[in-house]
Design an enzyme around this catalytic site. Structure first.
Site, PDB file in Angstrom:
ATOM      1  N   HIS A  33       0.851  -1.164  -0.049  1.00  0.00           N
ATOM      2  CA  HIS A  33      -0.108   0.107  -0.001  1.00  0.00           C
ATOM      3  C   HIS A  33       0.827   1.266  -0.046  1.00  0.00           C
ATOM      4  O   HIS A  33       1.869   1.276   0.957  1.00  0.00           O
ATOM      5  CB  HIS A  33      -0.855  -0.112   1.296  1.00  0.00           C
ATOM      6  CG  HIS A  33      -1.902   1.098   1.467  1.00  0.00           C
ATOM      7  ND1 HIS A  33      -3.002   1.062   0.647  1.00  0.00           N
ATOM      8  CD2 HIS A  33      -1.839   2.226   2.119  1.00  0.00           C
ATOM      9  CE1 HIS A  33      -3.723   2.228   1.059  1.00  0.00           C
ATOM     10  NE2 HIS A  33      -2.877   2.988   1.790  1.00  0.00           N
ATOM     11  N   MET A 139     -11.522   4.280   5.352  1.00  0.00           N
ATOM     12  CA  MET A 139     -10.618   4.668   6.461  1.00  0.00           C
ATOM     13  C   MET A 139     -10.839   4.457   7.739  1.00  0.00           C
ATOM     14  O   MET A 139     -11.947   4.855   8.306  1.00  0.00           O
ATOM     15  CB  MET A 139     -10.301   6.351   6.256  1.00  0.00           C
ATOM     16  CG  MET A 139      -9.382   6.628   5.172  1.00  0.00           C
ATOM     17  SD  MET A 139      -8.079   5.796   4.570  1.00  0.00           S
ATOM     18  CE  MET A 139      -6.953   6.520   6.083  1.00  0.00           C
ATOM     19  N   GLY A 144      -3.548  10.895   7.129  1.00  0.00           N
ATOM     20  CA  GLY A 144      -2.442  11.818   7.220  1.00  0.00           C
ATOM     21  C   GLY A 144      -1.119  11.333   7.782  1.00  0.00           C
ATOM     22  O   GLY A 144      -0.148  11.720   7.354  1.00  0.00           O
ATOM     23  N   PHE A 145      -1.469  10.466   8.894  1.00  0.00           N
ATOM     24  CA  PHE A 145      -0.327   9.866   9.512  1.00  0.00           C
ATOM     25  C   PHE A 145      -0.375   8.470   9.913  1.00  0.00           C
ATOM     26  O   PHE A 145      -1.703   8.012  10.056  1.00  0.00           O
ATOM     27  CB  PHE A 145       0.000  10.571  10.580  1.00  0.00           C
ATOM     28  CG  PHE A 145       0.169  12.032  10.507  1.00  0.00           C
ATOM     29  CD1 PHE A 145      -0.720  13.046  10.347  1.00  0.00           C
ATOM     30  CD2 PHE A 145       1.397  12.439  10.369  1.00  0.00           C
ATOM     31  CE1 PHE A 145      -0.345  14.253  10.004  1.00  0.00           C
ATOM     32  CE2 PHE A 145       1.778  13.779   9.878  1.00  0.00           C
ATOM     33  CZ  PHE A 145       0.721  14.862   9.856  1.00  0.00           C
ATOM     34  N   GLY A 146       0.666   7.788   9.864  1.00  0.00           N
ATOM     35  CA  GLY A 146       0.555   6.232  10.331  1.00  0.00           C
ATOM     36  C   GLY A 146       0.512   6.270  11.718  1.00  0.00           C
ATOM     37  O   GLY A 146       0.791   7.683  12.360  1.00  0.00           O
ATOM     38  N   GLY A 147       0.447   5.169  12.409  1.00  0.00           N
ATOM     39  CA  GLY A 147       0.615   4.984  13.820  1.00  0.00           C
ATOM     40  C   GLY A 147      -0.715   5.567  14.866  1.00  0.00           C
ATOM     41  O   GLY A 147      -0.294   5.733  15.942  1.00  0.00           O
ATOM     42  N   GLY A 178      -5.581   2.218   8.386  1.00  0.00           N
ATOM     43  CA  GLY A 178      -5.281   3.075   9.432  1.00  0.00           C
ATOM     44  C   GLY A 178      -5.422   2.163  10.832  1.00  0.00           C
ATOM     45  O   GLY A 178      -6.625   2.104  11.205  1.00  0.00           O
ATOM     46  N   GLY A 179      -4.466   2.260  11.368  1.00  0.00           N
ATOM     47  CA  GLY A 179      -4.453   1.775  12.923  1.00  0.00           C
ATOM     48  C   GLY A 179      -4.755   0.206  13.009  1.00  0.00           C
ATOM     49  O   GLY A 179      -4.872  -0.342  14.160  1.00  0.00           O
ATOM     50  N   GLY A 199       0.575  -0.328   8.713  1.00  0.00           N
ATOM     51  CA  GLY A 199       1.767   0.119   8.468  1.00  0.00           C
ATOM     52  C   GLY A 199       2.668  -0.206   9.728  1.00  0.00           C
ATOM     53  O   GLY A 199       3.388  -1.125   9.780  1.00  0.00           O
TER      54      GLY A 199
HETATM   55  C1  DX5 Z   1      -2.851   7.128   6.743  1.00  0.00           C
HETATM   56  C2  DX5 Z   1      -2.642   6.186   5.510  1.00  0.00           C
HETATM   57  C3  DX5 Z   1      -2.656   4.713   6.003  1.00  0.00           C
HETATM   58  C4  DX5 Z   1      -1.639   4.592   6.873  1.00  0.00           C
HETATM   59  C5  DX5 Z   1      -1.538   3.213   7.626  1.00  0.00           C
HETATM   60  O1  DX5 Z   1      -3.258   8.423   6.152  1.00  0.00           O
HETATM   61  O2  DX5 Z   1      -3.897   6.334   4.483  1.00  0.00           O
HETATM   62  O3  DX5 Z   1      -2.203   3.760   5.026  1.00  0.00           O
HETATM   63  O4  DX5 Z   1      -0.107   4.616   6.408  1.00  0.00           O
HETATM   64  O5  DX5 Z   1      -0.626   3.094   8.703  1.00  0.00           O
HETATM   65  P1  DX5 Z   1      -0.900   2.489   9.982  1.00  0.00           P
HETATM   66  O6  DX5 Z   1      -1.230   1.096   9.892  1.00  0.00           O
HETATM   67  O7  DX5 Z   1       0.439   2.941  10.764  1.00  0.00           O
HETATM   68  O8  DX5 Z   1      -1.967   3.541  10.753  1.00  0.00           O
HETATM   69 ZN    ZN Z   2      -3.506   4.451   3.068  1.00  0.00          ZN
END
Ligand code: DX5
Ligand code: ZN
Length: 221
Positions: A33, A139, A144-147, A178-179, A199
C-alpha cells in the site's frame, strides 16, 4: 472473497523504501500500500510518481496506490504510468469522481473509492451504483499519518457496504486502512473486510509477529 494483508510502506524507512518492499516480499505478501499525500487534503506530505516508478522497478508486488489528494484527477495518469496497479481516490474533495474513475479505467488500472471515518456511505452510493468499482476503502483513522488508533465504529460502515455489495451483485473488495493491528483482524473479518492495510503494526513487528499477523488474515501465499 480472498483476504489480503497490504503493508503500508509509509511506515517503512523512507531512506530505504526498497527494504520495506523486500520485507513484504520475503514475508510472502502480494500487495503493498503506497500512500500519496499532498499537504492539502491531508496535513502531511509523502512521495510522488518518481518514487513509485523507482519502486516499481524493484518489485512485482501489487501496488495499491492511495491518493490522498485534493485534485487526484490531475495525477492519475502520472501514477498509472509510474506503475500503480490499483488507484484509490477519495470522495471528499470536489472534482468529477465518475470522470476520474473512467480515466483510471481507461488507463487499464483497477480503481477504488475511499471514505474518511466521518464520511457517510450515502456519499458514495451514487458512485457505487453508477460504475463497477474494484475496491471501497474505509479509512479507520483520519488520514495523514501512520501510527494512529483504529476507529472501531467504521466497521458498521463495512457491514453496510458488504450488504450493499450483495444487494447489487457487485464484486468490490472492502479495505480498511489505519491503525490496523492483529487484534482487529477478527472483528474486521466478521464485518466483511477483504483487504487489511497495516503500516506500524506490520513494520514494527519482527518476522514471526509479521507471519502471525498475515496468517490471522488468512491470506493464501
Ligand atoms: C494514513 C494512511 C494509512 C497509514 C496506515 O493516512 O492512509 O495507509 O499509512 O498506517 P498505520 O497502519 O500505521 O496506521
Ligand atoms: Zn492509506
Amino acid at each position: 472473497m480472498e483476504k489480503i494483508l497490504a503493508p503500508s510502506i509509509l511506515a517503512g524507512n523512507h531512506a530505504n523504501l526498497k527494504n520495506a518492499l523486500n520485507i513484504a516480499e520475503q514475508d510472502g505478501r502480494k500487495w503493498i500500500h503506497l500512500d500519496i499525500m499532498d499537504g492539502h487534503f491531508v496535513p502531511n506530505l509523502s512521495f510522488g510518481p518518481q518514487t513509485v516508478a523507482d519502486l516499481r522497478r524493484e518489485s512485482e508486488l501489487f501496488f495499491d496506490v492511495h491518493l490522498m489528494l485534493d485534485n487526484p484527477h490531475l495525477y492519475v495518469d502520472a501514477f498509472a504510468r509510474a506503475g500503480a496497479d490499483l488507484i484509490t481516490i477519495h470522495i471528499e474533495p470536489s472534482y468529477d469522481h465518475l470522470e476520474t474513475i473512467h480515466q483510471i479505467r481507461l488507463l487499464d488500472k483497477k480503481v477504488g473509492i475511499a471514505i474518511n471515518p466521518s464520511t457517510p456511505i450515502d456519499d458514495i452510493l451514487d458512485v457505487i451504483n453508477s460504475i463497477e468499482l474494484d475496491l471501497v476503502l474505509c479509512m479507520t483513522v483520519n488520514p495523514g499519518f501512520g501510527g494512529q488508533s483504529f476507529i472501531h465504529d467504521v466497521l458498521q460502515k463495512v457491514e453496510k457496504l458488504a450488504a450493499i455489495r450483495d444487494e447489487i451483485s457487485s464484486n468490490y473488495m472492502i479495505e480498511v486502512d489505519g491503525g490496523v493491528g492483529p487484534e482487529h483482524i477478527q472483528p474486521c473479518l466478521n464485518a466483511g473486510v477483504d483487504v487489511f492495510v497495516a503500516g506500524t503494526a506490520y513494520y514494527k513487528g519482527n518476522d514471526s509477529e509479521r507471519r502471525a499477523f498475515s496468517e490471522s488474515v488468512g491470506e493464501k501465499t
